[in-house]
Design an enzyme around this catalytic site. Structure first.
Site, PDB file in Angstrom:
ATOM      1  CE  LYS A  18      -3.792   2.123   2.686  1.00 19.37           C
ATOM      2  NZ  LYS A  18      -4.703   1.959   3.851  1.00 19.37           N
ATOM      3  CB  SER A  77      -8.017   3.953   3.032  1.00 23.15           C
ATOM      4  OG  SER A  77      -7.162   3.267   3.942  1.00 23.15           O
ATOM      5  CB  SER A 108      -8.412   1.151   5.949  1.00 29.34           C
ATOM      6  OG  SER A 108      -9.083   2.395   5.909  1.00 29.34           O
TER       7      SER A 108
END
Lengths: 481, 483
Positions: free
Chosen positions: A76, A151, A175
């Protein structure tokens, strides 16, 4: 090869049938040709990946290979990567190249894993749909124009689309789990303090936790073996022995006591979603588990408390993005105040600004007691609810999200509707306990996630429960067309 | 109208740890800008603070030395404001739960009385960097070497009532922290910085007046001047029927001027909240006892010992004990010089004067206590006259030679103390000055006699080539002249 799990790729590499350089090249080729459909990557670091692959092949030749040596994956874009730009989904860091590795990044490097690039995300991890990214929305591989969740939406979409077998994520209010659920993959948010936060760009420091996103619980366990552990660079990291998370995957579940929090089977949950979750729980009963209802009486306060605490922490965490030392700076500032105001007005997106404003307000003189202190009290009540419930049961099960992947744009106009996406996940972050999302069925052709919630440091048990479920179901094997 | 002056101090003390409070960067002063700032100090994204245990130890030592409570649970908070030399956009400091709680320090005043000044609390925090406004053509340079240097901020109660008391307290605190070894005490490098809160109230009134805060005074002299200046300013306003505005002021010592920096209304809302990157630190008994065991002799105890052990008077003992380095130098001098009173005079006199003149600290002195002690020994045993001793001191200081006896030999400074030889010289000189002898013997006024006696010393010193012992010459003269 792209359909294989981390465990399978590891075996392929070990057998010598394929080198890491060959494997990495195959994944890179596929990534370049396929990701146009999803926009799941912000940066593809092909040169570094091939260099890491070459080093991994040498590591293997030297007899020093680990389960990860030569296996491709992605980070990420919130984890700092030395020499590879790290944007956190923001214009503010569009050209930021860190001169250091996050501890998680360094751990994967030490294990010989090959990072293909950095995945898309909501700006500064603030969002539940990946629509707040400066680098554009991500498309869910399961449905045109559907969001992947957020997210960690880029990581979830990339794993679901078989662009990478696994990717790191972070979870502040859901997330990892919510995008894992919406994309039909397996995700784990570990206990707060289990995985180092050093080099993981902070959103809400007391809630943020890095964790694995993969297609199987076994791969998630392999990731945890690399990610978990004490780090002297993170004062909130806990010095506690790290088990081999793969060692207990095959423990039988007979006698496992499952609690169903009644507050998480409320009217917010659609009947079709509830049916899938209850079907999954029935599979556990078949495996020998017992089920009872439990209560988390303060769970309904979680979203309100979270949206005070998380923005309050974020408002301070994001102050360093001021244009002075790194990152975006506005053109031709006329003085210091102009540099600050325009840099931040131009560099941050709307959701980030909204949370900075909310957080600054909650911490202001005259409001601090009513908001921040009250929210901290609620947080302790919520934590106590979980502690009490775990006196009765081993794990809890619930839905991850109230509905499956929604259509892009559907919730962007009303922030509160978006915040309610995390109604079943947020309390877990406030309590600091671990929880997983496991693929558990489909509604209208879209994946549904089962949330398995555990007591502090029970990651091995959660992975064991998820793995056993995946031995008797194939939801996690389904591939989007 | 008569006014009472009320003063409280806030003192920033830089702790002498090797590394910063939350990172491993060096705290050494004077390096090239930004060479002692790592990713944590630069507040790079994702970096996290790790507390420096030594800073806690030093803060606890400070608490023990000031009779203060030790906060058993120490919590860091974020103080939010934007400034270019504050990389994170917040300062990590303490507010609700500081490491040092209420305590007190006793100060000595010039009238011989002592006064107790209460300490409200002292907290640990990180220093900011420096903004450099010169040499950048309308822009500012930022040096983050200092960012993250550990500080304790000591906050007193408003217990001082004059500039003299405030300066006495500041000096006492300086003496304490340097004796403890927790601060180098170098004010010119900003190791101690003073903020002074001042208000006036009608004499005898119980109600405190509105206060102002004058920030960042970095010498005792500026502090004294700034207080005098601010007291006068407030008095003028009040006596004209005006009101004091609560504000922060800056004092310019070179021009003896002050100006308003910001008023209470303009003050920031710092939005303090507990820092989620740092867990509360629990200070247990063993940590406190370990810190207590490290406490060196403190100035008050040293002063008492100097009086007892060396027979010094209270004034000399006070001066020599206040500064740990000066005290150490004095004790080394005595060890090699035997005569404590002479050692005290030389350390306070020639030695200190020379340091001041050259703006040097004791640590930078070019001579050692052992050398000064050897010099003192040669004065005490009459080998050197006081003028000869000054010549030896000069030679030591300039590095001409580092051995006292070698200097005495080389320069022929050894006094003649052979009574027979001196008597012969006196006889010869007196024989050559019959008028003056007669004049002296006819004089009754002791003052005039003393002056006239001096008239014989010049020729005597000349006759002895400067090496005759003046004390002995004096004795012989008086005997021979029937004094």
């Amino acid at each position: 090869m792209h359909n294989k799990s981390v465990a399978e790729l590891s075996k392929e590499l070990e057998s010598g049938k394929i080198s890491s350089v060959e494997l990495t090249q195959q994944f890179l080729d596929r990534l370049k040709s396929e990701d146009g459909k999803y926009n799941s990557f912000i940066t593809i670091s092909a040169d570094q990946a091939l260099a890491e692959a070459k080093a991994a092949d040498e590591m293997r030749a030297a007899g020093k290979a680990t389960a990860w040596t030569g296996v491709p994956f992605a980070h990420k874009d919130i984890f700092c990567t030395n020499g590879v730009r790290t944007t956190c989904g923001s214009k503010m860091l569009e050209n930021f190249v860190p001169p250091y590795d996050a501890t998680v990044t360094a751990n994967f490097k030490a294990a010989g894993a090959v990072c293909l690039g950095k995945t898309n995300m909501d700006e500064f991890a603030m969002g539940s749909s990946n629509e707040s990214s400066f680098f554009g929305a991500v498309t869910n591989p399961w449905g045109d124009k559907r969001v992947p969740g957020g997210s960690s939406g880029g990581s979830a979409a990339a794993v679901a689309a078989r662009l990478v077998p696994a990717a790191t994520g972070t979870d502040t209010g859901g997330s990892i789990r919510q995008p894992a659920a919406l994309c039909g993959i397996t995700g784990l948010k570990p206990t707060y303090g289990r995985v180092s936060r050093y080099g993981m760009i902070a959103f809400a420091s007391s809630l943020d936790q890095g964790g694995p996103m993969a297609r199987t619980a076994e791969d998630a366990a392999l990731m945890m073996n690399v990610m978990a552990g004490f780090d002297p660079k993170d004062s909130t990291c806990i010095d506690r022995e790290v088990p081999d998370y793969t060692a207990t995957l095959n423990e039988p579940l007979k006698g496992l006591k499952i609690g169903l929090p009644k507050e998480y089977f409320s009217e917010q949950l659609s009947p079709a979603m509830e049916e899938q979750v209850r079907n999954a729980v029935r599979e556990y009963e078949k495996l020998g588990a017992t089920v009872k209802e439990v209560s988390l009486p303060n769970a309904k306060l979680a979203i309100a408390a979270y949206y005070v605490i998380a923005p309050a922490e974020a408002s301070a965490n994001l102050s360093r993005f001021d244009g002075a030392r790194y990152g975006y700076r506005c053109e031709n500032p006329k003085d210091l105040m102009d540099m600050y105001t325009r840099t931040r007005a131009e560099g941050f997106g709307n959701e980030v600004k909204r949370r900075i404003l909310v957080g600054s307000y909650a911490l202001s003189a005259g409001y601090f007691d009513a908001y921040y202190l009250k929210a901290q009290k609620v947080r302790r009540l919520i934590q106590q609810d979980f502690i009490n419930a775990f006196k009765e049961v081993d794990v809890m099960m619930s839905p991850v999200s109230p509905s499956p992947a929604f259509v892009q744009g559907e919730k962007t106009t009303d922030p509160v509707t978006m915040y309610l996406e995390d109604v079943f996940t947020i309390a877990i972050n406030l309590a600091g306990i671990p929880a997983m999302s496991v693929p558990a069925g489909f509604v209208n052709g879209l994946p549904v996630g089962l949330q398995i919630i555990g007591d502090y440091f029970s990651e091995a048990r959660l992975l064991n429960a998820a793995h056993q479920f995946q031995q008797v179901t194939d939801w996690h094997q389904r591939e989007p067309q | 109208m008569q006014w009472d002056i009320v003063i409280g101090l806030e003192i920033h003390v830089q702790l002498a740890t090797k590394t910063k409070i939350f990172s491993g960067s060096s705290t050494a002063f004077g390096a090239e800008p930004n060479t002692q700032a790592n990713a944590v100090d630069l507040a790079m994204p994702g970096t996290l603070p790790v507390p420096n245990e030594q800073a806690f130890r030093y803060a606890v030592m400070f608490g023990l030395a000031t009779n203060s409570e030790i906060g058993r649970r120490s919590v860091f908070e974020r103080k939010n404001y934007f400034y270019p030399d504050l990389p994170k956009g917040y300062q990590t400091t303490q507010l609700e739960q500081p490491i040092v709680g209420p305590g007190h320090v006793d100060i000595d005043l010039s009238d011989g009385s002592t006064k107790r000044v209460r300490i409200h609390h002292a907290h640990l925090e990180e220093d900011a960097g420096k903004s450099l406004h010169e040499d950048y053509h309308g822009m500012s340079g930022i040096d983050l070497n200092r960012a993250g240097t550990p500080l304790i901020e000591v906050v007193t109660e408003p217990d001082m009532n004059s500039a003299e008391e405030a300066v006495a307290f500041a000096k006492k605190l300086h003496s304490l922290v340097t004796s403890l070894g927790i601060c180098d005490g170098d004010m010119s490098q900003g190791s101690m910085r003073f903020d002074v809160n001042i208000s006036l109230k009608p004499k005898g009134s119980d109600t405190l007046g509105t206060r102002t805060e004058t920030k960042n005074l970095n010498s005792f002299r500026f502090m004294e001047q700034a207080i005098a200046h601010e007291v006068e300013r407030q008095m003028d306003i009040l006596e004209d029927g005006g009101e004091i505005i609560q504000e922060t002021r800056l004092y310019n010592g070179d021009r003896d001027e002050s100006r308003s920096m910001r008023s209470k209304e303009e003050a920031n809302d710092y939005r303090y909240f507990p820092c989620p990157d740092l867990l509360p630190v629990e200070i247990d008994d063993s940590f406190i006892e370990e810190a207590r065991a490290r406490l060196p002799e403190l100035p008050d105890a040293r002063r008492a010992r100097f009086k007892e052990q060396y027979g010094l008077n209270d004034y000399d003992a006070g001066i020599l004990s206040a500064d740990a380095k000066l005290a150490g130098f004095f004790e080394e001098t005595v060890e090699h010089g035997k005569d404590a009173k002479l050692a005290s005079n030389w350390v306070q006199g020639e030695f200190s004067a020379r340091l001041n003149a050259e703006e040097k600290s004791v640590a930078d002195a070019p001579i050692t206590g052992a050398q000064l002690g050897a010099l003192v020994t040669r004065i005490a045993d009459n080998t050197l006259s006081s003028s000869g001793a000054k010549k030896v001191f000069e030679a030591l200081w300039t590095g001409e030679n580092d051995d006292v006896d070698a200097i005495i030999d080389a320069k022929g400074l050894k006094q003649v103390s052979d009574t027979g030889a001196l008597e012969a010289m006196v006889d010869e000189v007196l024989a050559g000055m019959p008028d003056q002898v007669a004049q002296f013997q006819g004089e009754e006024d002791p003052k005039k006699r003393k002056k006239m006696l001096g008239g014989f010393m010049g020729p005597l010193m000349k006759a002895s080539k400067g090496q005759g012992n003046p004390k002995l010459f004096n004795e012989i003269l008086l005997r021979k002249l029937g004094g």
